[in-house]
Enzyme design. Structure first.
Site, short mmCIF file in Angstrom:
data_model
loop_
_atom_site.label_atom_id
_atom_site.label_comp_id
_atom_site.label_asym_id
_atom_site.label_seq_id
_atom_site.Cartn_x
_atom_site.Cartn_y
_atom_site.Cartn_z
N SER A 158 1.01 -1.14 0.11
CA SER A 158 -0.11 -0.01 0.02
C SER A 158 0.85 1.24 -0.10
O SER A 158 2.04 1.11 0.49
CB SER A 158 -0.88 -0.08 1.30
OG SER A 158 -1.40 1.14 1.61
N TYR A 183 0.03 -0.17 10.46
CA TYR A 183 -0.07 -0.69 9.29
C TYR A 183 1.18 -0.18 8.18
O TYR A 183 1.57 -0.95 7.35
CB TYR A 183 -1.37 0.31 8.95
CG TYR A 183 -1.94 -0.08 7.43
CD1 TYR A 183 -2.49 -1.45 7.15
CD2 TYR A 183 -1.91 0.86 6.35
CE1 TYR A 183 -3.01 -1.78 5.66
CE2 TYR A 183 -2.42 0.40 5.00
CZ TYR A 183 -2.76 -0.79 4.62
OH TYR A 183 -3.24 -1.31 3.46
#
Ligand SMILES: NC(=O)c1ccc[n+]([C@@H]2O[C@H](COP(=O)([O-])OP(=O)(O)OC[C@H]3O[C@@H](n4cnc5c(N)ncnc54)[C@H](OP(=O)(O)O)[C@@H]3O)[C@@H](O)[C@H]2O)c1
Length: 325
Positions: A158, A183
């Site tokens: 990501s 994350y």
């Protein structure tokens, strides 16, 4: 040979769909494993690969949900896998290896984002454990079948990798948890994993890639409060998408399908892709296009591999894992 981290001018872009990048590609006779291939981008990936003729195995944490989602898609098999549970990973890999089949495409797509602090296994931070360590163990355990397939392993990372590199002094967030830093670390780990797997696997004919799929509204945002998404400008008060750069799930699946199948990437590997092309490096702060240097650093990639092997107890390359050749 190392693949440069620069655009190749694929001719595809942010609005290309998974079906667009598969035009003219016949995947008959090929087998793909797509983790999380029953929701969001994974489901569109499964559908597109199956339409192009591949047999697709979808290992699922929630088997019934997966069966319902992929029901009616020809050539798709559902199995069980919880990436946060290394025994579940081992059992899935053993079942798959027992079939004697080869696998030409592995797409490490499953993931969790910005969940509240959660501990799994021996107290591991859940985003690092699920998004990275589970896939690390999966690929290493499946290595005999992957090596026979001489294909590609694709890590769905990501742009969120730009939140954080690997926190070498506190990988498990024992000194305070931040959901976005966690994350970011997990998504950086996905990129570093591809860098090192490509270095280790290329002599066996296996290449690895990582990618950012784009921004797509999917169940991935389940842990975010509506107010947080409104404040970020993603949705309005009624939950409607606001950001014009958001992709549809079909567009969001395109870069991982491109990385897994495109002949344009023949002989390449170990790079981070976005919008169906190799991405450019960036030093920019905040989340945006491009890949940060810490995510493609071969030394950190080798170090993460060694740490992951130590934590999971699994390593298909014990003799060379510590090297950054
Ligand atoms: N959507 C975006 O804007 C975006 C942006 C950048 C990167 N990504 C990345 O794209 C990937 C796919 O995301 P998505 O948007 O398609 O999200 P999604 O719809 O929530 O799909 C994620 C999948 O991962 C599975 N999963 C989660 N934890 C698991 C576990 N412990 N074991 C096995 N499977 C597990 C989920 O299963 P359950 O449904 O059973 O929980 C689900 O099938 C993720 O890696 C994400 O980080 C997405």
């Amino acid at each position: 040979m190392t693949t440069p981290q620069h655009k190749i001018g694929s001719g595809f872009g942010a609005r290309s769909t998974a079906d667009d990048v598969l035009q003219g590609i016949d995947l008959s006779g090929k087998l793909a494993i797509v983790t999380g291939g029953y929701s969001g981008l994974g489901l569109e990936t499964t559908r597109a690969l199956a339409r192009a003729g591949a047999r697709v195995v979808v290992p699922a944490r929630r088997r019934e949900v997966a069966e319902e989602a992929v029901g009616g898609v020809g050539g798709v098999e559902v199995d069980e896998l919880d990436l946060a549970d290394l025994q579940s990973v081992r059992r899935f890999a053993e079942r798959f290896l027992a079939t004697g089949r080869s696998v030409e495409i592995v797409i490490n797509n499953a993931g969790v984002m910005a969940c509240p602090e959660t501990r799994v296994g021996p107290g591991w931070e859940a985003q690092f454990a699920t998004n990275h360590l589970g896939h690390f163990a999966l690929v290493n355990r499946l290595w005999p079948a992957i090596a026979r397939g001489r294909g590609r392993v694709v890590s769905v990372s990501s742009a969120g990798h730009r939140h954080a590199g690997i926190r070498w002094d506190d990988v498990q967030f024992e000194r305070g948890y931040d959901k976005w830093q966690a994350y970011g670390q997990a998504k950086t780990a996905n990129v570093l994993f591809a860098v090192q797997l490509d270095a280790l696997g290329r002599d066996a004919g296996v290449r690895a890639f990582a990618l950012h799929p784009g921004g797509i509204l999917t169940p991935l945002q389940r842990h975010l409060a509506k107010e947080e998404m409104v404040e970020a400008g993603w949705i309005d008060e009624d939950g409607n998408a606001l950001n014009p750069e958001f992709k549809t799930p079909e567009q969001g699946a395109a870069t991982q399908v491109w990385a897994a199948t495109s002949p344009q990437l023949a002989g390449m590997g170990g790079v981070y892709c976005e919008d169906c092309d190799i991405a450019e490096p960036t030093t920019g702060a905040g989340v945006g296009p491009g890949v940060r240097d810490y995510a493609i650093d071969p030394e950190q990639a080798a170090r993460l591999w060694a740490l992951s092997a130590e934590l999971t107890g699994v390593n298909a390359f014990p003799a060379v894992a510590g090297s950054s050749r």
